[in-house]
Design a protein around this motif. Structure first.
Motif, PDB file in Angstrom:
ATOM      1  N   ASP A 206      -1.400  -4.438 -45.787  1.00 29.22           N
ATOM      2  CA  ASP A 206      -3.093  -5.183 -46.032  1.00 29.22           C
ATOM      3  C   ASP A 206      -3.396  -4.487 -44.165  1.00 29.22           C
ATOM      4  N   SER A 207      -4.205  -3.984 -44.292  1.00 28.95           N
ATOM      5  CA  SER A 207      -4.891  -3.502 -42.989  1.00 28.95           C
ATOM      6  C   SER A 207      -6.614  -3.248 -42.952  1.00 28.95           C
ATOM      7  N   TRP A 208      -6.756  -3.085 -42.100  1.00 29.31           N
ATOM      8  CA  TRP A 208      -8.560  -3.461 -41.455  1.00 29.31           C
ATOM      9  C   TRP A 208      -8.341  -2.419 -40.491  1.00 29.31           C
ATOM     10  N   HIS A 278     -11.195  -2.867 -45.551  1.00 29.55           N
ATOM     11  CA  HIS A 278     -10.259  -3.864 -45.817  1.00 29.55           C
ATOM     12  C   HIS A 278      -9.557  -3.051 -46.963  1.00 29.55           C
ATOM     13  N   ALA A 311      -6.051  -7.812 -38.494  1.00 26.13           N
ATOM     14  CA  ALA A 311      -6.692  -9.252 -39.172  1.00 26.13           C
ATOM     15  C   ALA A 311      -7.722 -10.008 -38.412  1.00 26.13           C
ATOM     16  N   PRO A 350     -15.979 -13.000 -41.756  1.00 27.82           N
ATOM     17  CA  PRO A 350     -15.738 -12.864 -43.463  1.00 27.82           C
ATOM     18  C   PRO A 350     -16.670 -13.681 -44.040  1.00 27.82           C
ATOM     19  N   VAL A 406     -13.127  -9.790 -37.084  1.00 28.11           N
ATOM     20  CA  VAL A 406     -12.072  -8.382 -37.248  1.00 28.11           C
ATOM     21  C   VAL A 406     -13.287  -7.785 -36.110  1.00 28.11           C
TER      22      VAL A 406
END
Length: 533
Positions: A206-208, A278, A311, A350, A406
């Motif tokens: 999971d990364s942004w 994302h 995140a 978000p 973010v």
């Protein structure tokens, strides 16, 4: 006659006796009635009062009497049991603690820059790697062996002559081993002109990414690197200045084991000024990065590779935003083609609700006052906020928000050429960690301390027998920033007594780039097992 338990409640016993007496009286009455009926039968010859009937009446009466007595005894027994203190028995849940063997540590290096045309200018719809990266890696204790292996580029039509490939770096898993690596590439090839650097980093599920653009003259690629032996299935969720971007092909992207995918962001989200992406993977984890290049009025305007940012969170720290050429950039920004030259903070919220951000810029130069500004960001959208007027220096950026956000920061240089750099937020580091500086002008370790305690920091070259001259000591005061000059192509051990955030930056004529430092993941934490029956 039925007995009553000694410990029975007195009221319960009396009730039982009364019930017993009533039952006996009723039984006697029934018996008299049966006898009278029997005499009548004998006189009339009827079968109603036959001996079997009289017997049945008698048995029924006896059962009623017995049932009442038993019920009374049961009630008395339950009452007595509830008053009796029973022994208590307890014991702990059996468990076994085990420490698994540490798995090998693998870092992914994204490899060379890519282009939609090969060196001859052909194949403009195909991706091809361009040029060669300088790769530096190290491990401690000194002498720990490292292995490296090239990865395949699934989407590449081919590579320009002499181009390198993405790489995986592996060290044996063992307690006390630290690994780091980084790469850099200075390029002047057609539309690709500038300096790009990135960390060799661990993969993630999971990364942004908070970087890039797909407007006119801006080309962005999402790069997914999988150094593992397991295939990855990746889903991309893209947000922009107008909200969620829906596009086919963003789900179920397969990244084969030990390979890399390079995807044009414009193919999913054309004409987006401020994308945030994302990246979620299942199966094997991936290292996500974003390559952006710019052409302004037919003139190359820089290139960079941005790694993952943190995140969504209510506090974020960006270490090492390098601010230079502010006056010259302000003059050029009047041209719409150069509107993205001024430094900016990219923010994505978000939640549907908007966010209020308090942002503080801390200079690495002692005695320079902090500069604080407030921003209001719209929920569900990405916004690029211009930075306040700052003197040329390196700054840490502290973001405090009432909603999770973010963030990423962009800065540029126009002296001696035009280039730009993206820097993401990073987690704090404590204890000991490694950093590796690759080739580039004036490499610098940039440190931010957002805590309330001063951090005593030492930076030591990772050599067999470090000398006093190989170590630099400094104090990063609470709520401040500091920096240390590094040597290119060198690995360092950094120790700190308080949590800090770190990045490595490069800055020269027409060249700027940076990347963040992430903490090593735990190798093997103890596990508590609970055996089944």
């Amino acid at each position: 006659m039925a007995r009553t338990p000694k410990n029975a409640d007195a009221g319960t016993v009396k009730a039982a006796v009364r019930a017993n007496a009533a039952a006996n009286a009723k039984a006697k009455a029934d018996a008299k009635a049966a006898a009278k009926a029997g005499r009548a039968e004998n006189a009339t010859g009827s079968s109603t009062g036959s001996p079997s009937t009289r017997t049945r009446y008698a048995k029924t009466g006896a059962r009623l009497v017995t049932g009442v007595v038993v019920l009374a005894i049961g009630v008395a027994t339950v009452t007595a049991a509830s008053a009796l203190a029973l022994p208590q028995v307890s014991h702990g849940v059996p468990s076994v603690t085990v420490v698994p063997d540490a798995s090998p540590q693998t870092l992914a290096c994204p490899g060379p820059l890519v282009s939609l045309a090969d060196s001859s200018g052909q194949s403009a719809t195909k991706v091809a790697s361009v040029g060669t990266t300088t790769l530096v890696a190290g491990a401690t204790p000194f002498g720990t062996p490292l292995s490296s292996a090239n990865l395949t580029q699934t989407d590449a039509a081919g590579a320009a002559s002499g181009a390198s490939l993405p790489t995986g770096i592996t060290a044996a898993g063992a307690t006390g081993i630290l690994v780091s690596g980084s790469q850099s590439q200075q390029v002047s090839n057609g539309d690709l002109v500038g300096l790009a650097s990135s960390a060799c980093a661990e993969t993630s599920a999971d990364s942004w990414l908070a970087a890039g653009s797909t407007t006119t003259g801006r080309t962005s690629f999402v790069v997914l690197t999988n150094p593992t032996e397991v295939a990855s299935t990746v889903n991309l969720t893209i947000f922009g200045e107008t909200g969620l971007v829906t596009a086919p092909g963003t789900s179920g992207i397969t990244v084969a084991p030990r390979s890399q995918r390079v995807l044009s962001l414009a193919g999913f989200a054309p004409n987006v000024v401020s994308p945030v992406i994302h990246v979620v993977s299942t199966g094997g984890n991936v290292l996500a990065s974003l390559q952006q290049s710019v052409v302004r009025s037919l003139t190359p305007g820089g290139v960079d590779v941005a790694g993952p940012t943190q995140a969504p969170a209510t506090t974020q720290t960006i270490a090492g935003v390098q601010i230079v050429s502010t006056s010259a950039i302000a003059e050029r920004a009047a041209d719409p083609a150069s509107s993205d030259l001024p430094a900016a903070l990219r923010v994505y919220v978000p939640s549907a609700e908007g966010a209020t951000l308090a942002v503080t810029f801390k200079s690495e130069t002692l005695g320079v006052a902090d500069i604080s500004v407030n921003y209001t960001a719209t929920g569900g959208l990405v916004t690029d906020f211009p930075l306040p007027s700052l003197t040329d220096d390196s700054y840490s950026v502290s973001v405090v928000s009432d909603k999770p956000v973010v963030v990423g920061a962009r800065s540029a240089v126009v002296s001696g050429g035009v280039d730009f750099a993206w820097t993401g937020s990073a987690p704090s580091l404590n204890g000991s960690f490694l950093v590796s500086s690759a080739t580039g002008p004036n490499p610098r370790l940039m440190l931010a301390n957002s805590g309330v305690a001063d951090a005593a920091v030492t930076v030591t070259q990772a050599v067999a027998s470090p000398q006093a001259s190989d170590t630099v000591s400094l104090t990063v005061a609470a709520n401040s920033a500091a920096g240390v000059s590094l040597q290119p192509n060198t690995t360092y051990t950094v120790t700190t007594t308080a949590p800090i955030t770190a990045a490595i930056g490069y800055l020269g004529d027409g060249l700027i780039s940076s990347f963040t430092i992430s903490p090593p993941s735990p190798l093997a934490s103890p596990l508590t097992l609970y055996p089944g029956n």
